[in-house]
Design an enzyme around this catalytic site. Structure first.
Site, PDB file in Angstrom:
ATOM      1  N   HIS A  40      54.945  43.876  47.894  1.00 14.85           N
ATOM      2  CA  HIS A  40      53.705  44.856  48.100  1.00 14.85           C
ATOM      3  C   HIS A  40      54.352  46.333  47.475  1.00 14.85           C
ATOM      4  CE1 HIS A  40      52.469  40.833  49.104  1.00 14.85           C
ATOM      5  NE2 HIS A  40      51.938  40.489  48.502  1.00 14.85           N
ATOM      6  N   GLN A  45      46.584  24.574  41.419  1.00 12.05           N
ATOM      7  CA  GLN A  45      47.423  24.581  42.596  1.00 12.05           C
ATOM      8  C   GLN A  45      47.633  23.496  43.277  1.00 12.05           C
ATOM      9  OE1 GLN A  45      49.225  28.310  42.042  1.00 12.05           O
ATOM     10  NE2 GLN A  45      47.245  28.917  42.931  1.00 12.05           N
ATOM     11  N   ASP A  68      49.943  40.472  39.320  1.00 12.59           N
ATOM     12  CA  ASP A  68      51.180  40.657  40.719  1.00 12.59           C
ATOM     13  C   ASP A  68      50.953  38.789  39.969  1.00 12.59           C
ATOM     14  OD1 ASP A  68      51.459  39.647  42.666  1.00 12.59           O
ATOM     15  OD2 ASP A  68      50.459  40.737  43.637  1.00 12.59           O
ATOM     16  N   ASP A 102      40.259  33.647  35.719  1.00 14.02           N
ATOM     17  CA  ASP A 102      41.203  34.372  34.840  1.00 14.02           C
ATOM     18  C   ASP A 102      41.320  35.422  34.689  1.00 14.02           C
ATOM     19  OD1 ASP A 102      43.419  33.589  33.232  1.00 14.02           O
ATOM     20  OD2 ASP A 102      42.670  31.840  32.188  1.00 14.02           O
ATOM     21  N   THR A 155      52.103  34.624  39.295  1.00 14.70           N
ATOM     22  CA  THR A 155      53.090  33.811  39.850  1.00 14.70           C
ATOM     23  C   THR A 155      54.372  33.343  38.301  1.00 14.70           C
ATOM     24  OG1 THR A 155      51.456  32.015  39.105  1.00 14.70           O
ATOM     25  CG2 THR A 155      52.104  32.342  41.174  1.00 14.70           C
TER      26      THR A 155
HETATM   27  N1  SAM Z   1      54.552  37.913  45.055  1.00 13.63           N
HETATM   28  C1  SAM Z   1      53.828  36.702  44.397  1.00 13.63           C
HETATM   29  C2  SAM Z   1      55.330  35.735  43.620  1.00 13.63           C
HETATM   30  O1  SAM Z   1      55.662  36.785  41.984  1.00 13.63           O
HETATM   31  O2  SAM Z   1      55.383  34.658  43.283  1.00 13.63           O
HETATM   32  C3  SAM Z   1      52.818  36.834  43.629  1.00 13.63           C
HETATM   33  C4  SAM Z   1      51.935  35.864  44.498  1.00 13.63           C
HETATM   34  S1  SAM Z   1      49.836  35.728  44.031  1.00 13.63           S
HETATM   35  C5  SAM Z   1      49.803  34.720  45.569  1.00 13.63           C
HETATM   36  C6  SAM Z   1      49.760  35.479  43.088  1.00 13.63           C
HETATM   37  C7  SAM Z   1      49.142  34.938  42.094  1.00 13.63           C
HETATM   38  O3  SAM Z   1      48.443  34.873  40.675  1.00 13.63           O
HETATM   39  C8  SAM Z   1      48.638  33.378  42.746  1.00 13.63           C
HETATM   40  O4  SAM Z   1      47.365  32.973  43.414  1.00 13.63           O
HETATM   41  C9  SAM Z   1      48.200  32.516  41.302  1.00 13.63           C
HETATM   42  O5  SAM Z   1      46.314  31.668  41.551  1.00 13.63           O
HETATM   43  C10 SAM Z   1      47.553  33.645  40.523  1.00 13.63           C
HETATM   44  N2  SAM Z   1      47.835  33.494  39.213  1.00 13.63           N
HETATM   45  C11 SAM Z   1      48.527  33.038  38.322  1.00 13.63           C
HETATM   46  N3  SAM Z   1      47.472  32.646  37.403  1.00 13.63           N
HETATM   47  C12 SAM Z   1      46.697  33.845  37.403  1.00 13.63           C
HETATM   48  C13 SAM Z   1      45.793  34.006  36.185  1.00 13.63           C
HETATM   49  N4  SAM Z   1      45.447  34.125  34.833  1.00 13.63           N
HETATM   50  N5  SAM Z   1      44.949  35.158  36.452  1.00 13.63           N
HETATM   51  C14 SAM Z   1      44.511  35.544  37.344  1.00 13.63           C
HETATM   52  N6  SAM Z   1      45.297  35.219  38.706  1.00 13.63           N
HETATM   53  C15 SAM Z   1      46.481  34.207  38.429  1.00 13.63           C
END
Ligand code: SAM
Length: 296
Positions: A65, A34, A158, A140, A160
């Site tokens: 949080h 991304q 937590d 992942d 996206t």
């Molecule tokens: N508070 C935030 C929101 O609701 O928008 C979430 C924040 S946190 C930065 C979300 C993280 O999930 C991102 O950094 C992203 O890279 C990660 N993410 C997305 N898909 C993922 C996956 N399949 N496994 C692990 N992490 C993942």
């Protein structure tokens, strides 16, 4: 010459938009997953955006949080092992380490660039990532829950929005795998989008969770940087009720300091607006009347 009047704009469903005045760009790069940006805003301090979507801002991140972390920790009788999927900014981990009872935190974030950008530019959020109880895994989360043999008391998703690598985090198979690694009284909390704008995503997500949890609930909180301001988390548990099994003294017993979460807020957050309750009446479990609760 006048200073440039720079604003970032997040659009939602190509129909509504949120705008914030930007003072400067602190970080901007494309990872294999991304576009990652950290900007300094005029009203909200540092802000992280992934693919142009606001993740966190320093001004109000504590609300999200505190609500993702302290709700399950105050319900589970012995929250020793916690798994965080996503959460690369570190805010969820910062709240978890406030609890002495939590012995081990595994955070599985797919994108190392998010972690590094937040370590460098948002230290007030990422400050606990080096706590000795924390293990960071760059992978992942979908793959991790399907293959780890480890068991957890609490799993926090937590993530996206359900786009790109986060899309499978909203699938039935993923929830089945999470339920499989939860201990007997395990709790799963999942980022559940806007009850107002994202009702279809929210109800599909909860329908996918339903078969694997004895108790399924939704709770809400305020978020100033997400569209509509009202946001939600799903609460799935193999055994525990978020209100009857809630320990209102847990936070004070452990001297945990918060700015939004409190025992009153815990109870209030499960009292859903009527349109949300009506929309989800076939999916969520009923809650006991407030008169039956141990109140603070
Ligand atoms: N508070 C935030 C929101 O609701 O928008 C979430 C924040 S946190 C930065 C979300 C993280 O999930 C991102 O950094 C992203 O890279 C990660 N993410 C997305 N898909 C993922 C996956 N399949 N496994 C692990 N992490 C993942």
């Amino acid at each position: 010459m006048n200073a440039l009047d720079l604003w970032i704009q997040e659009t939602h469903q190509n129909a509504v938009a949120l705008r914030f005045k930007v003072e400067k760009t602190l970080f901007s790069a494309k990872s294999p997953f991304q576009q990652v940006d950290v900007v300094q805003t005029a009203a909200h301090g540092g802000m992280l955006l992934n693919d142009g979507i606001i993740m966190v801002s320093e001004r109000d991140e504590y609300i999200y949080h505190e609500m993702i972390a302290h709700v399950p920790v105050s319900v589970h009788p012995s929250p020793k092992r916690v798994l965080v999927i996503g959460g690369g900014d570190g805010g969820t981990v910062r709240e978890l380490v406030k609890h002495r009872q939590v012995e081990r935190i595994v955070m599985v974030e797919i994108d190392e660039m998010v972690i590094n950008a937040c370590r460098q530019h948002l230290p007030s959020i990422s400050c606990a990532l080096d706590d000795p109880r924390v293990e960071l895994i760059i992978d992942d989360g979908v793959k991790y829950v399907a293959s780890t043999g480890e068991s957890f008391d609490i799993v926090l998703i937590d993530s996206t929005d359900p786009i790109g690598p986060a899309a499978p985090l909203f699938d039935r198979q993923f929830y089945e795998n999470v339920a499989g690694l939860l201990s007997e009284q395990g709790i799963m909390i999942s980022q559940a989008e806007s009850p107002f704008y994202d009702f279809k995503i929210q109800s599909a997500m909860l329908e996918n969770q339903r078969p694997f949890f004895k108790r399924l609930h939704l709770y809400t909180f305020t978020n100033l940087t997400y569209p509509g301001g009202l946001w939600s988390f799903g609460f799935g548990s193999k055994a525990l009720c978020p209100l009857m099994d809630f320990d209102p003294d847990r936070m004070s017993a452990e001297s945990v300091h918060t700015r939004y979460y409190s025992p009153d807020i815990h109870i209030a957050s499960f009292m859903l607006p009527k349109f949300v309750k009506d929309n989800l009446s076939g999916v969520l479990d009923p809650l006991p009347p407030v008169s039956q609760l141990k109140t603070p």
